[in-house]
Design a protein around this motif. Sequence first.
Motif, short mmCIF file in Angstrom:
data_model
loop_
_atom_site.label_atom_id
_atom_site.label_comp_id
_atom_site.label_asym_id
_atom_site.label_seq_id
_atom_site.Cartn_x
_atom_site.Cartn_y
_atom_site.Cartn_z
N PRO A 659 0.81 -1.13 0.16
CA PRO A 659 -0.19 0.27 -0.11
C PRO A 659 1.05 1.52 -0.23
O PRO A 659 2.28 0.92 0.32
CB PRO A 659 -1.09 0.05 1.25
CG PRO A 659 0.49 -0.96 1.78
CD PRO A 659 0.71 -1.92 0.97
N SER A 660 0.21 2.53 -0.18
CA SER A 660 0.93 3.87 -0.04
C SER A 660 1.40 4.13 1.16
O SER A 660 3.09 4.81 1.31
CB SER A 660 0.43 4.66 -1.32
OG SER A 660 -0.59 4.65 0.38
N ASN A 661 1.41 3.43 1.93
CA ASN A 661 1.61 4.07 3.63
C ASN A 661 2.91 2.38 3.59
O ASN A 661 2.97 2.31 5.51
CB ASN A 661 1.18 3.99 5.03
CG ASN A 661 -0.50 2.64 4.92
OD1 ASN A 661 -0.30 2.00 3.98
ND2 ASN A 661 -0.87 2.30 6.26
N ALA A 662 3.65 2.56 2.83
CA ALA A 662 4.61 1.34 3.19
C ALA A 662 6.03 1.95 2.18
O ALA A 662 5.64 2.45 1.29
CB ALA A 662 4.21 -0.16 3.08
N SER A 663 7.02 1.43 2.93
CA SER A 663 8.19 1.20 1.77
C SER A 663 9.11 -0.31 2.24
O SER A 663 8.92 -1.23 3.02
CB SER A 663 8.95 2.45 1.90
OG SER A 663 9.54 2.39 3.01
N PHE A 664 10.31 -0.26 0.99
CA PHE A 664 10.75 -1.60 1.86
C PHE A 664 12.15 -0.80 0.71
O PHE A 664 12.32 -0.17 0.11
CB PHE A 664 10.73 -2.36 0.69
CG PHE A 664 10.56 -2.98 -0.69
CD1 PHE A 664 11.87 -3.41 -1.05
CD2 PHE A 664 9.93 -2.36 -1.46
CE1 PHE A 664 11.68 -3.67 -2.86
CE2 PHE A 664 9.87 -2.15 -3.03
CZ PHE A 664 10.62 -3.13 -3.36
N ALA A 665 13.31 -1.55 1.06
CA ALA A 665 14.82 -1.21 0.53
C ALA A 665 15.96 -2.89 0.99
O ALA A 665 15.80 -2.84 1.19
CB ALA A 665 15.38 0.44 1.65
#
Length: 708
Positions: A659-665
Amino acid sequence: MKSRWIIGALLSSCLLLAFCDDNTALAEKPSAVPITVRMAAKDSPSDEALLTYEATRKVAKEKADLLTKTYGTNSVQYALIDHGRIVVSGQSGKNDEKGQKPLTKDTMYGIGSTSKMFTTVAVMQLVDQGKIDLDTPVVRYIPEFAMKDERYKQITPRMLLNHSSGLNGSSMTNAFLFEDNDTYAYDTLLKQLAGQTLKADPGAYSVYCNDGFTLAQILVERVSGMDFTSYIHRYMTEPLGMANTATPLDSPDEAKMAGLYYPAYTGQLPNETSSLIGIGGIYSTAEDLARFSQIFTGKAEEVLSGKSAAAMAQDEFKTPLWPDDADSSFEYGLGWDSVNPYPFSEYGMKALTKGGDTLLYHSSLVVLPGQDMAAAVVTSGGSSVYNQLLANEILLRALKEKGTIAEFKPEKSYGVPVKADMPESVQQYSGIYGAFSGTINIDITKGGVMSVTSEQSPDTPAQIFGYSADGTFRSAYGNTIISFVTEENGRTYLWLRQYASLPGLGQKAISEYNAEKLRPQDLPAETRKAWMKRDGKKYYLLNEKYTSIVYLMMQPFQLNVSKQLPGYVSDKRITGPNTAVSELQIPGMSGRDLSAYTFFTQDGAEYLDVGGSILVNEDAVNPIYVAKKSIVTIPSNGYARWYSVSDKDGGKIVKVNMPSNASFAVYNAKGTCVYFSVVGGKDQVELPAGGAIVFAGDAGTKFEISAE
């Protein structure tokens, strides 16, 4: 933030001593005609106002180009104001990656800790109105301010502004985000402080402290009844005509912001935001900062009284714990980094300086009140130190062009060592010395040779100094001298004095207690065993928001128990199986941002709390399962989920739906970020063998991962 923003001690691994013998420009042409900003009624045009400053403008452009071509700066913007008129203004470097948005005088930059001057002016305005007394305890104005240490009741507004409050340093969780004006870091400061003790008696000595200025921002809001952004606009930016100054809460147009880049990452970055507005969150331009400087040159008494401006420029650093007089760049006033900086002290001129560094932006403001002049430099990339040197150069060139000074003073040196026999007693100063950034080993031989090495950077060559007849140790070329001082508090300090020259930019003077001698201690067997189990282990950050810039820049924190100093881990003394504390008492910069280590176990995993940042032991980081489809869910505590990448999965391409309220690196085997979704914008990436991947988002957020 100062001059350097620090995200907790866990991110600091630099050599503690500052010793140094240390793309095609797409800029618009600097303004050829002086621009009238404002002139007080008492002023009248003079021959000075008619100067073209042609020589100064030429040098300013050359030096700005040097920053972008030699000193790792992406873009530079600069301005000089003289008697209320902006007479030099220009830019250099690249802005957007595609070269479609040229730099202009209105391009905005984050100014980092130069924001502290806005906070200081706000407090002093309320002093002018009789609403704040600088020497009345802060708790009178902020009743909910409390700490575990009863001495907090003695902290006054003056101590917040001159860095002598005794607060530990910087509460920076979620302080730096990409295009996200979340106010978490600001909103939680009082809660953070409630669980802390002080590192010194309030007023005992000045040591750079960000939290003091966040508390000052809260003070302004409580007393004025206004939010800080609205306050500075009503009482500073609007009266001074600063049309290009804003905070993240203004949601400024990203197209007006200077392009940001990071050396280890390909491509332009989103804009940087910080909710810690009062210590480093303001955006501005060089010309607007020049307009702001009129507060301190008597051109804007409708904004701040001359009495209060003069009070800000007084010495506030000369407590008993401070080095003897020497040329320096740090001598605190109220808000100011220095109220008597080199090189203007060489010309007998009063000067005021403030620098600022966020993770990506940098700034410097240098004011000459007696000359009614100031220079401001703001940059993307680079350093506030470089910016200050450029501002110095612009001012000195203008002073010479006006005829105020006849010649430039030559650069200074302490002179090469004068060989002499060293008393045996000097060897007592050998040992391990600590500062907020780590520890160094001082080894002094009977023959008078001193070597300096860093335990945190063992591959860095030793720095060598020779004993000299005056009792100091000197570098071979004489730019640096070191001596040792035992103060009344019984602590021994390494006193560093240095003239650091940067070719083409000028010279910076340093005089500081750079480190404090630490004493070894024996540990109980149980405590030593607990720490040795952690020795060499990596710990991964869990509680930064998914938009945090830290995911792009940080590497795993590796805990190393000191092999040279029994009973210590870095500068921190081990106090139990799960605790270690920093007990440094160093004025200036080297005793800033002190955080304890506290370990706790939950659900079989070991966690580390460092100043509010929560990290997990690598033993709890499992290999990622790469299948046709798998799910990763953020737990109820909101902690990020870390996974390692096995050799067999290295090279595989994974696609992540989220979803938009997330990220990954994604990180390679060296711990360098090779992909961050907030920046990269794509949903699939190659996994590097031996690397790691982190998923961040709100509690309950689900990530669908599939192998391509």
